[in-house]
Scaffold this motif. Structure first.
Motif, PDB file in Angstrom:
ATOM      1  N   ALA A 137       0.822  -1.217   0.000  1.00  0.00           N
ATOM      2  CA  ALA A 137       0.000   0.000   0.000  1.00  0.00           C
ATOM      3  C   ALA A 137       0.851   1.260   0.000  1.00  0.00           C
ATOM      4  N   ALA A 138       1.945   1.260   0.786  1.00  0.00           N
ATOM      5  CA  ALA A 138       2.680   2.509   0.991  1.00  0.00           C
ATOM      6  C   ALA A 138       4.077   2.232   1.518  1.00  0.00           C
ATOM      7  N   VAL A 139       4.917   3.252   1.418  1.00  0.00           N
ATOM      8  CA  VAL A 139       6.196   3.267   2.124  1.00  0.00           C
ATOM      9  C   VAL A 139       6.170   4.461   3.065  1.00  0.00           C
ATOM     10  N   CYS A 140       6.766   4.289   4.240  1.00  0.00           N
ATOM     11  CA  CYS A 140       6.740   5.335   5.263  1.00  0.00           C
ATOM     12  C   CYS A 140       8.173   5.751   5.586  1.00  0.00           C
ATOM     13  N   VAL A 141       8.455   7.050   5.460  1.00  0.00           N
ATOM     14  CA  VAL A 141       9.810   7.564   5.614  1.00  0.00           C
ATOM     15  C   VAL A 141       9.786   8.878   6.403  1.00  0.00           C
ATOM     16  N   TYR A 142      10.960   9.317   6.829  1.00  0.00           N
ATOM     17  CA  TYR A 142      11.087  10.645   7.398  1.00  0.00           C
ATOM     18  C   TYR A 142      10.843  11.689   6.302  1.00  0.00           C
ATOM     19  N   PRO A 143      10.398  12.891   6.670  1.00  0.00           N
ATOM     20  CA  PRO A 143      10.123  13.922   5.657  1.00  0.00           C
ATOM     21  C   PRO A 143      11.281  14.198   4.706  1.00  0.00           C
ATOM     22  N   ARG A 144      12.516  14.081   5.194  1.00  0.00           N
ATOM     23  CA  ARG A 144      13.660  14.406   4.328  1.00  0.00           C
ATOM     24  C   ARG A 144      13.820  13.414   3.176  1.00  0.00           C
ATOM     25  N   PHE A 145      13.180  12.243   3.281  1.00  0.00           N
ATOM     26  CA  PHE A 145      13.283  11.231   2.230  1.00  0.00           C
ATOM     27  C   PHE A 145      12.038  11.147   1.351  1.00  0.00           C
ATOM     28  N   VAL A 146      11.062  12.013   1.588  1.00  0.00           N
ATOM     29  CA  VAL A 146       9.797  11.925   0.841  1.00  0.00           C
ATOM     30  C   VAL A 146      10.024  12.090  -0.660  1.00  0.00           C
TER      31      VAL A 146
END
Length: 262
Positions: A49-58
């Motif tokens: 469904a998704a990948v979840c990352v820190y904002p700096r990696f969006v």
């Protein structure tokens, strides 16, 4: 004629792949790790469904997924992570930056310590600020850190506060706490969702590493709302290590240390 339990499990395991939020939320994460996770997100049995990352990696995650021609895999930005600060402006600012970078969803950690001190308003204000900062087209998850909240009434109060303040999903845990997702907490959260007619989704995360772990939580969601409710719009599994176990269960990977090179 009895039900084929094996066939039911296989169907549920296949469905679980499409409910996964793969996560890269360690301080030592590198660009290469983010790229590798995005590549894993498209499995031989379909996309997560998704990948979840820190904002700096969006931006990197979104660009990588687009290059892989998987635009439907969503990018979730984890903000106020993992400690659940009570700084409302900081959380809102992180949210705005992540949306500008291309995040499809925001996952904000609820300020659970203020809730434990009897202050419910700060949590509501922080979620509302992130709801406004994320805009109308970006889905908002609120992570409650239920292992620290512990008390059933406090978990219920936090769930209701998050929903009332604009959450699209409520989530069990960051996965960083000593106690992560538990069936008791999940049951309470599902009850709070039932109060609004199932119009908010749930994310089960923290300590879910095997298909058997996942089955406990998926079965609870199905029992409460029916199998048709259990889609990526309403249910997610925040669990990166679960993917290999699902693929092993489905015969795509061989068990062992080299089994994850499909």
């Amino acid at each position: 004629m009895g039900r084929d339990v094996h066939a039911d499990d296989e169907q549920l395991a296949r469905r679980a792949i499409g409910l996964l939020d793969l996560m890269a939320l360690n301080a030592q994460d590198t660009e290469q790790r983010i790229i590798g996770m995005c590549q894993r997100a498209l499995t031989p049995l379909g996309a997560v469904a998704a990948v979840c990352v820190y904002p700096r990696f969006v931006l990197l995650a979104r660009t990588t997924l687009d290059r892989l021609r998987t635009p439907d895999i969503r990018v979730v930005a984890a903000v106020n992570f993992p400690y659940g600060s009570a700084n409302i402006e900081s959380a809102a600012s992180e949210t705005r930056a992540a949306v500008m970078a291309g995040a499809d969803e925001i996952d904000v950690v609820y300020p659970f310590r203020t809730q434990l001190c009897g202050d419910q308003q700060t949590g509501m204000d922080l979620v509302a600020a992130c709801r406004e900062a994320s805009g109308p087209n970006t889905r908002l998850t609120v992570t409650l850190e239920t292992g620290d909240l512990r008390d059933p009434q406090i978990i219920l109060d936090a769930s209701r506060s998050a929903i009332l303040s604009g959450a699209d999903f409520i989530k069990t845990s960051t996965g960083k706490a000593v106690v992560s997702a538990t069936p008791q907490a999940a049951r309470i959260m599902l009850e709070s969702i039932a109060e609004v007619g199932g119009q908010v989704g749930v994310k089960f995360a923290g300590g879910i590493r095997t298909f058997e772990d996942a089955k406990v939580f998926l079965s609870m969601a199905q029992a409460r709302f029916g199998p048709h409710w259990v889609t990526a719009d309403r249910v997610r599994l925040g669990a990166s290590s679960l993917l290999d176990d699902l693929l092993i269960h489905l015969g795509v990977l061989a068990p062992g240390p080299y089994g994850n090179s499909y």
